[in-house]
Design a protein around this motif. Sequence first.
Motif, PDB file in Angstrom:
ATOM      1  N   PRO A  69       0.851  -1.005   0.038  1.00 22.97           N
ATOM      2  CA  PRO A  69       0.004   0.023   0.040  1.00 22.97           C
ATOM      3  C   PRO A  69       0.966   1.402   0.037  1.00 22.97           C
ATOM      4  O   PRO A  69       1.817   1.244   0.777  1.00 22.97           O
ATOM      5  CB  PRO A  69      -0.836  -0.126   1.149  1.00 22.97           C
ATOM      6  CG  PRO A  69      -0.752  -1.460   1.595  1.00 22.97           C
ATOM      7  CD  PRO A  69       0.844  -1.985   1.026  1.00 22.97           C
ATOM      8  N   ASN A  70       0.256   2.277  -0.765  1.00 23.23           N
ATOM      9  CA  ASN A  70       1.093   3.530  -0.462  1.00 23.23           C
ATOM     10  C   ASN A  70       0.563   4.460   0.791  1.00 23.23           C
ATOM     11  O   ASN A  70      -0.169   3.697   1.454  1.00 23.23           O
ATOM     12  CB  ASN A  70       0.778   4.477  -1.808  1.00 23.23           C
ATOM     13  CG  ASN A  70      -0.806   4.735  -1.942  1.00 23.23           C
ATOM     14  OD1 ASN A  70      -1.524   4.638  -0.930  1.00 23.23           O
ATOM     15  ND2 ASN A  70      -1.228   4.601  -3.137  1.00 23.23           N
ATOM     16  N   LEU A  71       1.160   5.411   0.958  1.00 21.33           N
ATOM     17  CA  LEU A  71       0.959   6.397   2.020  1.00 21.33           C
ATOM     18  C   LEU A  71      -0.567   6.440   2.428  1.00 21.33           C
ATOM     19  O   LEU A  71      -0.969   6.365   3.697  1.00 21.33           O
ATOM     20  CB  LEU A  71       1.791   7.622   2.225  1.00 21.33           C
ATOM     21  CG  LEU A  71       1.762   8.378   3.365  1.00 21.33           C
ATOM     22  CD1 LEU A  71       2.275   7.622   4.600  1.00 21.33           C
ATOM     23  CD2 LEU A  71       2.388   9.395   3.107  1.00 21.33           C
ATOM     24  N   ILE A  72      -1.162   6.832   1.286  1.00 22.43           N
ATOM     25  CA  ILE A  72      -2.772   7.021   1.648  1.00 22.43           C
ATOM     26  C   ILE A  72      -3.561   5.735   1.977  1.00 22.43           C
ATOM     27  O   ILE A  72      -4.240   5.845   2.874  1.00 22.43           O
ATOM     28  CB  ILE A  72      -3.307   7.774   0.164  1.00 22.43           C
ATOM     29  CG1 ILE A  72      -2.649   9.159   0.132  1.00 22.43           C
ATOM     30  CG2 ILE A  72      -4.954   7.722   0.306  1.00 22.43           C
ATOM     31  CD1 ILE A  72      -3.249   9.786  -1.361  1.00 22.43           C
ATOM     32  N   ARG A 215      -9.550  -7.557  -0.769  1.00 25.23           N
ATOM     33  CA  ARG A 215     -10.343  -7.838   0.494  1.00 25.23           C
ATOM     34  C   ARG A 215      -9.528  -8.419   1.444  1.00 25.23           C
ATOM     35  O   ARG A 215      -9.527  -8.244   2.405  1.00 25.23           O
ATOM     36  CB  ARG A 215     -11.782  -8.692   0.228  1.00 25.23           C
ATOM     37  CG  ARG A 215     -12.503  -8.934   1.257  1.00 25.23           C
ATOM     38  CD  ARG A 215     -13.991  -9.205   0.854  1.00 25.23           C
ATOM     39  NE  ARG A 215     -13.678 -10.705   0.549  1.00 25.23           N
ATOM     40  CZ  ARG A 215     -14.430 -11.156  -0.758  1.00 25.23           C
ATOM     41  NH1 ARG A 215     -14.556 -10.098  -1.658  1.00 25.23           N
ATOM     42  NH2 ARG A 215     -14.362 -12.504  -1.168  1.00 25.23           N
ATOM     43  N   TYR A 216      -8.796  -9.824   0.832  1.00 26.64           N
ATOM     44  CA  TYR A 216      -8.219 -10.553   1.849  1.00 26.64           C
ATOM     45  C   TYR A 216      -6.952 -10.069   2.421  1.00 26.64           C
ATOM     46  O   TYR A 216      -6.563  -9.919   3.359  1.00 26.64           O
ATOM     47  CB  TYR A 216      -7.831 -11.894   1.112  1.00 26.64           C
ATOM     48  CG  TYR A 216      -8.990 -12.675   0.911  1.00 26.64           C
ATOM     49  CD1 TYR A 216      -9.966 -12.978   1.809  1.00 26.64           C
ATOM     50  CD2 TYR A 216      -9.304 -12.921  -0.567  1.00 26.64           C
ATOM     51  CE1 TYR A 216     -11.018 -13.904   1.306  1.00 26.64           C
ATOM     52  CE2 TYR A 216     -10.266 -13.739  -0.935  1.00 26.64           C
ATOM     53  CZ  TYR A 216     -11.139 -14.254   0.126  1.00 26.64           C
ATOM     54  OH  TYR A 216     -12.547 -14.846  -0.355  1.00 26.64           O
ATOM     55  N   TRP A 217      -6.060  -9.191   1.478  1.00 28.21           N
ATOM     56  CA  TRP A 217      -5.000  -8.679   1.628  1.00 28.21           C
ATOM     57  C   TRP A 217      -5.288  -7.312   2.605  1.00 28.21           C
ATOM     58  O   TRP A 217      -4.679  -7.142   3.485  1.00 28.21           O
ATOM     59  CB  TRP A 217      -4.383  -7.933   0.367  1.00 28.21           C
ATOM     60  CG  TRP A 217      -3.018  -7.242   0.384  1.00 28.21           C
ATOM     61  CD1 TRP A 217      -2.620  -6.349  -0.262  1.00 28.21           C
ATOM     62  CD2 TRP A 217      -1.904  -7.955   1.132  1.00 28.21           C
ATOM     63  NE1 TRP A 217      -1.249  -5.987   0.196  1.00 28.21           N
ATOM     64  CE2 TRP A 217      -0.768  -6.741   1.007  1.00 28.21           C
ATOM     65  CE3 TRP A 217      -1.732  -8.714   2.247  1.00 28.21           C
ATOM     66  CZ2 TRP A 217       0.437  -6.944   1.645  1.00 28.21           C
ATOM     67  CZ3 TRP A 217      -0.489  -8.900   2.803  1.00 28.21           C
ATOM     68  CH2 TRP A 217       0.900  -7.841   2.606  1.00 28.21           C
ATOM     69  N   VAL A 218      -6.369  -6.606   2.410  1.00 24.26           N
ATOM     70  CA  VAL A 218      -6.799  -5.713   3.284  1.00 24.26           C
ATOM     71  C   VAL A 218      -7.274  -6.315   4.950  1.00 24.26           C
ATOM     72  O   VAL A 218      -6.768  -5.556   5.806  1.00 24.26           O
ATOM     73  CB  VAL A 218      -8.076  -4.785   2.989  1.00 24.26           C
ATOM     74  CG1 VAL A 218      -8.700  -3.889   3.813  1.00 24.26           C
ATOM     75  CG2 VAL A 218      -7.673  -3.933   1.609  1.00 24.26           C
ATOM     76  N   ALA A 219      -7.755  -7.283   4.933  1.00 25.66           N
ATOM     77  CA  ALA A 219      -8.056  -7.840   6.160  1.00 25.66           C
ATOM     78  C   ALA A 219      -6.692  -8.241   6.935  1.00 25.66           C
ATOM     79  O   ALA A 219      -6.718  -7.858   8.016  1.00 25.66           O
ATOM     80  CB  ALA A 219      -8.912  -9.297   6.034  1.00 25.66           C
ATOM     81  N   THR A 220      -5.837  -8.748   6.139  1.00 25.04           N
ATOM     82  CA  THR A 220      -4.545  -9.426   6.704  1.00 25.04           C
ATOM     83  C   THR A 220      -3.993  -8.005   7.475  1.00 25.04           C
ATOM     84  O   THR A 220      -3.370  -8.190   8.465  1.00 25.04           O
ATOM     85  CB  THR A 220      -3.786  -9.883   5.702  1.00 25.04           C
ATOM     86  OG1 THR A 220      -4.312 -11.239   5.092  1.00 25.04           O
ATOM     87  CG2 THR A 220      -2.381 -10.221   6.442  1.00 25.04           C
ATOM     88  N   LEU A 221      -3.841  -6.962   6.518  1.00 25.37           N
ATOM     89  CA  LEU A 221      -3.081  -5.723   6.797  1.00 25.37           C
ATOM     90  C   LEU A 221      -3.681  -5.119   8.193  1.00 25.37           C
ATOM     91  O   LEU A 221      -3.188  -4.471   8.931  1.00 25.37           O
ATOM     92  CB  LEU A 221      -3.029  -4.968   5.800  1.00 25.37           C
ATOM     93  CG  LEU A 221      -1.897  -5.267   4.583  1.00 25.37           C
ATOM     94  CD1 LEU A 221      -1.852  -4.227   3.667  1.00 25.37           C
ATOM     95  CD2 LEU A 221      -0.493  -5.652   5.140  1.00 25.37           C
ATOM     96  N   THR A 222      -5.152  -5.128   8.140  1.00 31.32           N
ATOM     97  CA  THR A 222      -5.717  -4.590   9.145  1.00 31.32           C
ATOM     98  C   THR A 222      -5.686  -5.126  10.594  1.00 31.32           C
ATOM     99  O   THR A 222      -5.565  -4.716  11.529  1.00 31.32           O
ATOM    100  CB  THR A 222      -7.435  -4.436   8.807  1.00 31.32           C
ATOM    101  OG1 THR A 222      -7.481  -3.635   7.631  1.00 31.32           O
ATOM    102  CG2 THR A 222      -8.243  -3.912   9.901  1.00 31.32           C
ATOM    103  N   CYS A 223      -5.592  -6.677  10.352  1.00 35.46           N
ATOM    104  CA  CYS A 223      -5.437  -7.413  11.693  1.00 35.46           C
ATOM    105  C   CYS A 223      -3.978  -7.150  12.141  1.00 35.46           C
ATOM    106  O   CYS A 223      -3.768  -7.133  13.193  1.00 35.46           O
ATOM    107  CB  CYS A 223      -5.585  -8.844  11.265  1.00 35.46           C
ATOM    108  SG  CYS A 223      -7.059  -9.336  11.278  1.00 35.46           S
TER     109      CYS A 223
END
Length: 309
Positions: A69-72, A215-223
């Motif tokens: 992910p970028n900074l934003i 979706r899955y990558w966001v969930a992983t990074l959020t966790c």
Amino acid sequence: MAMFAMESVMLPASMVLVQLFSILLVLLSKLALNTGMRPFVLLAYRNLIGAAAVAPLTFVFERKKAKIPNLIEWGWISMNATSGVILAMGLYYYGLRGTNATYSVVFLNLIPIVTSVVAILLRAEKLVFRKWHGKMKLLGIVACAGGTMVVSLYKGKMLHHPWPTHLLRSHTQAAAAPAAHHNMVIGTLFLCGSCLGYAFWFIIQVKLAKVFPSRYWVATLTCLSGSLQAFVIGILIDPHTSAWRLKWDLQLLTVVYSGVFNTGVALVLMSWAVKRRGPIYPSMFNSLAMVATVIMDSTLLGTSIFLGR
């Protein structure tokens, strides 16, 4: 057409499954908190295991489009973790520790109301009073608010349970931590704050799905982000290493179960539902957990049930 029909069945089925996960989580978490486990310790380990549970799905389904992910994008992921992990889950654990499972589940019914109000104020949702669906949505908000106020403020006659009670009461009484007092006022404030955290979490996920659609990558990074934030806050609150040690007991079971099912699987399912139906949709199913939690809380922990509650 077939894809739409399948989605119309799978979406509500997935939200019902999330509620089933939540029922057992509330009871396990109450037992773990009663044995002295710190809320942010539970959050840090839970989200770390959640990230490990979702990461294989990222590799299988999104390895070709996964990116750094970028900074934003990192900013939105961090806000997603702060609202969904630190505020929503963290404050809920503190409220659960100060009250009981039955009382805390009642406040899940406030989440659709708070989400609707915040979404309307932030213009993430539109409320059209002239159309029937707008009137029904307003009626639903009023009904949920009225029911929650009755349950919170009215305490009628204690009901006799038609089932055996306090099957685990001796265990929780023997291991209960001195800090786990039933301070209903402070616990209620924590639960209200948790509802606000959930509202912002659902709304942020709508924007996050547009900015970073994996979706899955966001969930992983959020966790991972949520685990790191919970670890930092937990260390600041209680720096003793003894609070972070896990043994082969109920606390470890709670961490593993909540990490795999309630953080990993549930986060993916709710993110999918928010992306398809909007921020209010997942919170509409929270009432399903109430009746089952009331019965299980009474059966396992011996919590009294009163008329009106």
